[in-house]
Design a protein around this motif. Sequence first.
Motif, short mmCIF file in Angstrom:
data_model
loop_
_atom_site.label_atom_id
_atom_site.label_comp_id
_atom_site.label_asym_id
_atom_site.label_seq_id
_atom_site.Cartn_x
_atom_site.Cartn_y
_atom_site.Cartn_z
N PRO A 1 14.76 -21.30 11.72
CA PRO A 1 14.42 -19.95 12.19
C PRO A 1 14.57 -19.81 13.70
N ASP A 2 15.10 -18.68 14.12
CA ASP A 2 15.18 -18.39 15.55
C ASP A 2 13.80 -18.00 16.05
N GLY A 3 13.55 -18.32 17.32
CA GLY A 3 12.26 -17.96 17.90
C GLY A 3 12.09 -18.56 19.27
N ASP B 1 8.87 -19.72 20.64
CA ASP B 1 7.84 -20.75 20.79
C ASP B 1 7.13 -20.95 19.46
N GLY C 1 4.70 -19.72 18.10
CA GLY C 1 4.31 -18.53 17.37
C GLY C 1 5.36 -18.06 16.38
N ASP C 2 6.59 -18.55 16.53
CA ASP C 2 7.67 -18.16 15.64
C ASP C 2 8.01 -19.22 14.59
N ASN C 3 7.21 -20.29 14.53
CA ASN C 3 7.41 -21.29 13.49
C ASN C 3 7.07 -20.69 12.13
N VAL C 4 7.67 -21.24 11.08
CA VAL C 4 7.51 -20.67 9.74
C VAL C 4 6.78 -21.67 8.84
N CYS D 1 10.80 -23.38 14.91
CA CYS D 1 11.86 -22.46 15.30
C CYS D 1 12.71 -23.10 16.40
N ASP E 1 11.04 -24.02 19.75
CA ASP E 1 9.97 -25.02 19.76
C ASP E 1 10.45 -26.40 19.36
#
Length: 427
Positions: free
Chosen positions: A114-116, A118, A120-123, A323, A326
Amino acid sequence: MLDIKWIRENAAALDKALARRASAPQAQAILQLDEKRRAHVARVQEAQERRNAASKEIGKAMAGGDAALADRLKAEVSGLKGWLSTAEDEERSLSLALESALSQLPNIPFDDVPDGADEGDNVELRKVGAPRVFDFTPREHFELGEAMGMMDFERAGRMSGARFTILSGDLARLERALGQFMLDLHTREHGYREVSVPLLVRDDAVYGTGQLPKFTEDLFHTDDGRWLIPTAEVPLTNLVREEILDAGTLPLRFTALSACFRSEAGSAGRDTRGMLRQHQFLKVEMVSITDADSSVEELERMTGCAEEVLKRLELPFRTVVLCTGDMGFGARRTHDIEVWLPGQNTYREISSCSVCGDFQARRMNARYRRDGEKALQFVHTLNGSGIAVGRCLIAVLENYQQADGSVMIPGVLRPYMGGIEKIGAKS
């Protein structure tokens, strides 16, 4: 390290991947260095060929009695030798410049990462176990440890400075029990081979796994030119450095319980209380060496091995895929396992499992040959915490704490604790 041939053919893909990691485009700068080096190498080869040809022509001119031609050829050869002596130095300089630039490039994330920006964008992939409901306000690990008189930050600080801890009595034994339990699980049930590793390594070892040159500030360096290992990933992965392996022997799986040392240069002010972020800590590491076809499947297997530690300890956790913003420098995909800490009322990372493809193998020149084939391929490497012992100790203390400040011992650890069921109980 990325393959320069791949970059030549996929310059746009490289810059796209770097953009996903919030890094500036690098393809054109890399290709300019590469072209400059290749053009110089071509000139060197031409000069060498002409020198060799002229040297042969000198003999023919001398045999034919043409002294003037022989003298002109000798002068030409002398000039070529002089140019080549400096040109070879220039070739080495250009090669080093290209290698330096390549060594700074991070690995290419898989398309499904996943793009992101930091964490907070982990899945989240899955969540296992429900956090315990307390009938009292749960305390943090350092409050429990200090109240027991078995966790001493003040004395550790006097002798070593901040981010060190002294454990004693049953807490020291519990830390040792956790490490032994993890090693036994990975070696007896998960097929890893236990290795006792050096804690001091040379430049090429930390370069091979990608810590150098980018993360110099995160490492401890000794006066004699060695590095304290930040993780046993470094010596375990370097077991195959400059080796040619038989494909039939793969995968190789190694594990080690070792002290790890990190300067925490980039974490000033973070987690200053307690044991969460230390300069020295114990960790059980897992490393896998696979062929090109098996590494993605091996990541799932390795993640499951790390998760099993927490399942056996009955600690709630969740597993996330990191992401692009991170993810670590050398990884193509990373799974983090985060354990529930009731004292903080949140999940915190306790294991990180990554597949690196051939990124580290190119730096180490670690290859394998398939049966019946002459061509060599770079191995694929994976590494994962199996798991961080200190953070696991924190999780056990906080999740198994009692209202009176004592801590119950998880069932799987009691044989390692001489049958003790509880520590810190009031007499």
